[in-house]
Write an enzyme that holds these catalytic residues in place. Structure first.
Site, PDB file in Angstrom:
ATOM      1  N   ASN A 207      12.865  20.447 -57.029  1.00 23.22           N
ATOM      2  CA  ASN A 207      12.855  21.463 -57.114  1.00 23.22           C
ATOM      3  C   ASN A 207      12.060  22.274 -56.834  1.00 23.22           C
ATOM      4  O   ASN A 207      10.515  21.432 -56.182  1.00 23.22           O
ATOM      5  CB  ASN A 207      12.639  21.202 -58.785  1.00 23.22           C
ATOM      6  CG  ASN A 207      11.266  20.577 -58.955  1.00 23.22           C
ATOM      7  OD1 ASN A 207      10.946  20.518 -58.609  1.00 23.22           O
ATOM      8  ND2 ASN A 207      12.809  18.750 -59.911  1.00 23.22           N
ATOM      9  N   ASP A 276      17.888  16.421 -62.430  1.00 19.68           N
ATOM     10  CA  ASP A 276      18.413  15.002 -63.611  1.00 19.68           C
ATOM     11  C   ASP A 276      20.004  14.727 -62.726  1.00 19.68           C
ATOM     12  O   ASP A 276      20.266  13.684 -62.804  1.00 19.68           O
ATOM     13  CB  ASP A 276      19.595  16.397 -64.329  1.00 19.68           C
ATOM     14  CG  ASP A 276      18.283  16.922 -64.745  1.00 19.68           C
ATOM     15  OD1 ASP A 276      17.075  15.659 -65.747  1.00 19.68           O
ATOM     16  OD2 ASP A 276      18.325  18.116 -65.592  1.00 19.68           O
ATOM     17  N   LYS A 286      23.706  13.098 -40.097  1.00 15.09           N
ATOM     18  CA  LYS A 286      23.960  13.878 -40.500  1.00 15.09           C
ATOM     19  C   LYS A 286      25.391  14.437 -40.762  1.00 15.09           C
ATOM     20  O   LYS A 286      26.237  14.897 -40.074  1.00 15.09           O
ATOM     21  CB  LYS A 286      22.976  14.750 -39.826  1.00 15.09           C
ATOM     22  CG  LYS A 286      22.981  16.493 -39.908  1.00 15.09           C
ATOM     23  CD  LYS A 286      22.054  17.314 -39.196  1.00 15.09           C
ATOM     24  CE  LYS A 286      21.975  18.786 -39.391  1.00 15.09           C
ATOM     25  NZ  LYS A 286      21.769  19.986 -37.714  1.00 15.09           N
ATOM     26  N   PRO A 302      18.506   8.005 -63.385  1.00 11.88           N
ATOM     27  CA  PRO A 302      18.087   7.590 -64.756  1.00 11.88           C
ATOM     28  C   PRO A 302      16.731   8.822 -65.372  1.00 11.88           C
ATOM     29  O   PRO A 302      16.455   8.931 -65.277  1.00 11.88           O
ATOM     30  CB  PRO A 302      17.473   6.314 -64.354  1.00 11.88           C
ATOM     31  CG  PRO A 302      16.912   6.779 -62.823  1.00 11.88           C
ATOM     32  CD  PRO A 302      18.063   7.613 -62.894  1.00 11.88           C
ATOM     33  N   ASP A 303      17.048   8.444 -67.264  1.00 12.01           N
ATOM     34  CA  ASP A 303      15.973   9.222 -67.746  1.00 12.01           C
ATOM     35  C   ASP A 303      15.171   8.703 -67.914  1.00 12.01           C
ATOM     36  O   ASP A 303      14.768   7.744 -68.634  1.00 12.01           O
ATOM     37  CB  ASP A 303      16.642  10.350 -68.821  1.00 12.01           C
ATOM     38  CG  ASP A 303      15.342  11.137 -69.296  1.00 12.01           C
ATOM     39  OD1 ASP A 303      14.854  11.067 -69.698  1.00 12.01           O
ATOM     40  OD2 ASP A 303      16.239  12.353 -70.036  1.00 12.01           O
TER      41      ASP A 303
END
Ligand code: CTP
Length: 411
Positions: A207, A276, A286, A302-303
């Site tokens: 991100n 997430d 590849k 895992p959070d």
């Protein structure tokens, strides 16, 4: 703490005497080295009066060199701070040139170097300056600011020097063990940056998080005297000196590393933008374009934050909520769902939040809320850590509270 303060020739040099005062208030010994053009904006007499030391400006000053040579000065420094730093001095440090005393010290020192840029906003956003900033950061030089706002030239934008108190607090936090501040004796574990989840050996999901907020929070906590353990995803930022940095790549690694240290934590601050989901299967080779399967199966990561806040004896736990809409509503529901002590909400996307130097924050806790107006991440981190310390002692009892170092922008 010994600080060589380099002052270069920008209008913000008029703030240098105030900066010297702020550094000395924090117990620093300040040796000023000014360039010839700085002398156009601020007088040696004023600087000598506030620093209590003769000003150095000339590499060829035989008497001054005999007393303390430029090499001795470079060794004496615990930190070399240049404030204001002009576009010119940034370029000169990038090139490795040493035509004057200040740039010679920069080449000769092994101490951390911090620059507080100050210039017209167009000069700051010029690709040449931005590329110099990037090179300096890659070499581990700390870039403090600049702040956004009205400028001496009458225009508005990014290029104002950070206020002297913020610079002083940050720079003093670059050196460890000063033994004062709101979080002396406390350990703060912080996660920062993005994570990377492999799709195959050459591709990954990630991100836009830059890690800047988390690194700024880590420095601000260290500036309040905390022992800081920073678990960092892949970022392009210099390691803050005096902070115990552990590099990880994936969410699973970040989970492991955070839990390895969590027993020691009085406070846990999760600034990381953790993935997430991760691809369920990562092939050894590849994935080829002619592959028939064009979808990727994902499984949850895992959070980390929720796993810490639900420990039997959890640290004071602070989460971040990056939202593109309904910021406060979503943040409050995360505060409750993840059983947090505090949550810091910020709007991301559409040129806000991620990979920028400034931000604005709403901090929420049970029955409480505080807004922080748009400011640099360094300034926000400083205010946030003060608030976290305040709420931490309110929640855990003030009996062990050390003297609070108020790092405010006013006298
Ligand atoms: N977080 C975490 N581990 C995860 C996901 C999130 O520790 N696997 C933490 C982040 O560091 C942040 C908080 O949880 O402090 C909220 O992260 P955010 O991405 O805003 O929310 P999510 O819980 O992932 O929910 P959603 O993506 O649906 O908004």
């Amino acid at each position: 703490m010994n600080i060589v303060l380099g002052i270069t020739g920008g209008i913000a040099a008029y703030k240098a005497p105030d900066l010297v005062r702020r550094l000395r208030e924090r117990g620093a010994d300040v040796q000023i080295v000014m360039t010839a053009s700085a002398a156009e904006f601020v007088t040696e007499t004023a600087l000598q009066a506030v620093s209590g030391r003769p000003i150095r400006s000339n590499l060829w000053d035989k008497e001054a060199e005999a007393a303390m040579s430029h090499i001795e000065l470079a060794r004496w420094a615990d930190v070399v701070l240049i404030a204001p730093a002009t576009a010119e001095v940034m370029a000169r440090i990038v090139s490795g040139g040493a035509p004057d005393l200040l740039t010679t010290i920069c080449l000769a020192t092994e101490a951390p170097i911090a620059l507080a840029p100050a210039m017209n906003h167009v000069m700051w956003s010029n690709p040449a300056t931005q590329s110099n900033r990037e090179v300096l950061e890659q070499r581990g030089i700390h870039i403090l600011g600049p702040a956004v706002g009205s400028q001496a030239c009458g225009e508005t934008g990014a290029g104002r020097m950070l206020d002297p108190d913020t610079i002083a607090a940050t720079v003093c936090g670059l050196s460890v063990g000063k033994g004062e501040g709101a979080l002396v004796g406390k350990t703060v574990v912080i996660t920062a940056g993005p994570t990377r989840e492999a799709i195959d050996p050459v591709r990954y999901i990630t991100n836009r998080s830059s890690g800047k907020m988390g690194y700024a929070v880590a420095r601000a906590a260290a500036a309040q005297g905390a022992g800081v353990i920073l678990v960092s995803g892949p970022v392009n930022l210099p390691e803050p000196p005096g902070i115990d940095v552990h590099h990880v790549t994936t969410a699973a690694e970040m989970y492991e590393e955070a839990h390895r240290h969590i027993d020691k934590a009085d406070i846990f601050i999760a600034t990381a933008a953790v993935a997430d989901y991760r691809p369920a299967n990562v092939p050894e080779q590849k994935i080829k374009k002619n592959s028939e399967n064009t979808s990727i199966d994902l499984v949850p990561c895992p959070d980390i934050l929720a796993s810490v806040s639900t420990l039997e004896d959890p640290p004071f736990t602070v989460g971040f909520a990056a939202e593109t809409e309904n910021v406060e509503q979503y943040a409050r529901s995360k505060l409750e769902k993840k059983k947090l002590d505090m949550i810091v909400a910020n709007q991301v996307g559409h040129n806000r939040g991620f990979d920028r130097d400034d931000n604005q924050l709403s901090v929420l806790w049970k029955n409480g809320k505080k807004e922080f107006a748009e400011a640099t991440k360094i300034e926000l981190a400083r205010d946030l850590v003060e608030l976290v310390a305040e709420r931490f002692y309110a929640a855990r009892g003030a009996d062990t509270q050390p003297k609070l170092t108020i790092i405010s922008t006013s006298d």
